[in-house]
Write an enzyme that holds these catalytic residues in place. Structure first.
Site, short mmCIF file in Angstrom:
data_model
loop_
_atom_site.label_atom_id
_atom_site.label_comp_id
_atom_site.label_asym_id
_atom_site.label_seq_id
_atom_site.Cartn_x
_atom_site.Cartn_y
_atom_site.Cartn_z
N LYS A 141 31.13 -1.52 5.81
CA LYS A 141 32.30 -1.47 4.93
C LYS A 141 32.92 -2.86 4.86
CE LYS A 141 36.79 0.67 4.25
NZ LYS A 141 37.66 1.81 4.56
N LYS B 84 29.62 0.29 1.57
CA LYS B 84 30.80 0.41 0.72
C LYS B 84 31.47 -0.94 0.54
CE LYS B 84 35.40 2.32 0.94
NZ LYS B 84 36.39 3.00 1.73
C1 PBG Z 1 40.63 3.70 4.29
C2 PBG Z 1 39.76 3.87 3.11
C3 PBG Z 1 39.77 3.03 1.99
C4 PBG Z 1 38.88 3.58 1.09
C5 PBG Z 1 38.32 4.72 1.66
N1 PBG Z 1 38.87 4.89 2.92
C6 PBG Z 1 40.63 1.86 1.69
C7 PBG Z 1 40.73 0.76 2.64
O1 PBG Z 1 39.89 0.55 3.52
O2 PBG Z 1 41.73 0.06 2.52
C8 PBG Z 1 38.62 2.98 -0.27
C9 PBG Z 1 37.96 3.85 -1.27
C10 PBG Z 1 38.07 3.38 -2.67
O3 PBG Z 1 38.51 2.25 -2.98
O4 PBG Z 1 37.69 4.16 -3.55
N2 PBG Z 1 40.11 3.92 5.52
#
Ligand code: PBG
Length: 332
Positions: free
Chosen positions: A198, A255
């Site tokens: 991520k 992601k």
């Molecule tokens: C937070 C989380 C995020 C997303 C999914 N879980 C945002 C972040 O890490 O700030 C983002 C998903 C998206 O942008 O569609 N744990």
């Protein structure tokens, strides 16, 4: 010309093209991320995500029934937590009657076969919007203190009926800690979808609007670079993802998806586990915005973006286009 190879022969007609097509999208490839809000009001539109709504529990249940009927087999639930329930300790994350747990129970009761993924991270519950608890001096996220909350949180989710818990926090050691906690609680059948690679991405902006996790008003944009990956680093991403496999993850995720297809393709070559990719809010928003301006064809760019994610190696795709895409596949 005298050519021994004429690659265009494989593209001559729609039927030939279909015969040689390497990957197809199907509804069961798609997981719908859904935003859940308190109360029983009507769906609430999200400005930066046209076509996506914050759903109250009755709306969520109705949506899940429709998704199941369209062939979608999984949903990922994200709670919108009222500001008054947030604090520095993220205590709402361990409330056995919190919104997301009520949502899990309601969806399981209504559509028992639908596979439920829940997010394991503290950002819906912290006032500052970080995915974990802060260190005493407030300058960083405290890894081990955060994991100590995530593990019992995952157990609560499993007990409520989540099929997979999905740690999206990027703390070190959380997959092993969650696996151990689940097993100790007798939840051996609950899987872990690890948000393994991520990245610290600006493409999450609309999501943070949707769940209200952008941090307190007037503060700087949230900087998650001490835990989320540097967008410049592919090797580091693969190493971190393989660690999640060793720690016991059942599924690994990359992601965002579109900007990181190289990471997805390489991870596909390095693991035998099924892979997920998350086409995040900003990837969705950019196609919607360009389509609204009349600059891109929404349906074609949507199909192409999802097919590319599958071609790069994703078995599962989390996408805000899930319902529309499944509907169009059913009609095709
Ligand atoms: C937070 C989380 C995020 C997303 C999914 N879980 C945002 C972040 O890490 O700030 C983002 C998903 C998206 O942008 O569609 N744990």
């Amino acid at each position: 010309m005298k050519l021994s190879r004429r690659p265009r022969r494989l593209r001559r007609s729609p039927a030939v093209r279909e015969l040689v097509q390497e990957v197809y999208l199907q509804p069961s490839d798609l997981i719908a991320p859904l935003f859940v809000r308190p109360g029983d009001g009507a769906p609430e539109p999200i400005g930066s995500m046209p076509g996506v709504f914050r759903l109250s529990l009755p709306g969520l249940v109705a949506e899940c029934r429709e998704l199941w009927a369209l062939g979608i087999r999984g949903v990922a639930l994200f709670p919108v937590t009222p500001a008054e329930l947030k604090n520095a300790h993220a205590s709402e994350a361990l409330n056995p009657d919190c919104l997301v747990l009520r949502a899990v129970r309601a969806v399981k009761a209504a559509v028992p076969e639908l596979v439920i993924f829940t997010d394991i991270a503290l950002d819906p519950y912290t006032t500052h919007g970080h995915d974990g608890l802060l260190t005493a001096d407030g300058t960083d996220v405290d890894n081990d203190a955060t994991v100590a909350v995530l593990a019992p949180m995952a157990v609560l989710h499993a007990q409520a009926g989540a099929d997979f818990v999905a740690p999206s926090d990027m703390m070190d050691g959380r997959v092993a800690a969650i696996r151990n906690a689940l097993d100790a609680a007798g939840q051996t059948g609950t899987g872990i979808l690890a948000y393994s690679a991520k990245f610290a991405s600006a493409f999450y902006g609309p999501f943070r609007d949707a769940v209200g996790s952008a941090g307190a008003a007037g503060t700087r944009a949230l900087d998650k670079r001490t835990y989320q990956l540097n967008p410049a680093n592919r090797r580091e991403a693969i190493a971190d993802a393989l660690l999640d496999e060793q720690e016991g993850a059942d599924l690994l995720m990359v992601k965002p998806a579109g900007p990181y297809l190289d990471v997805l393709a390489e991870l596909r070559a390095q693991t035998r586990l099924p892979l997920a990719a998350y086409q995040v809010s900003g990837e969705y928003a950019q196609l919607q915005a360009a389509a609204q301006a009349g600059w891109l064809d929404l349906r074609q760019t949507r199909d192409e973006s999802l097919l590319a994610i599958k071609r790069a190696g994703a078995d599962l795709i989390l996408t805000y286009f899930a319902k529309e895409m499944a509907g169009d596949l059913a009609r095709a």
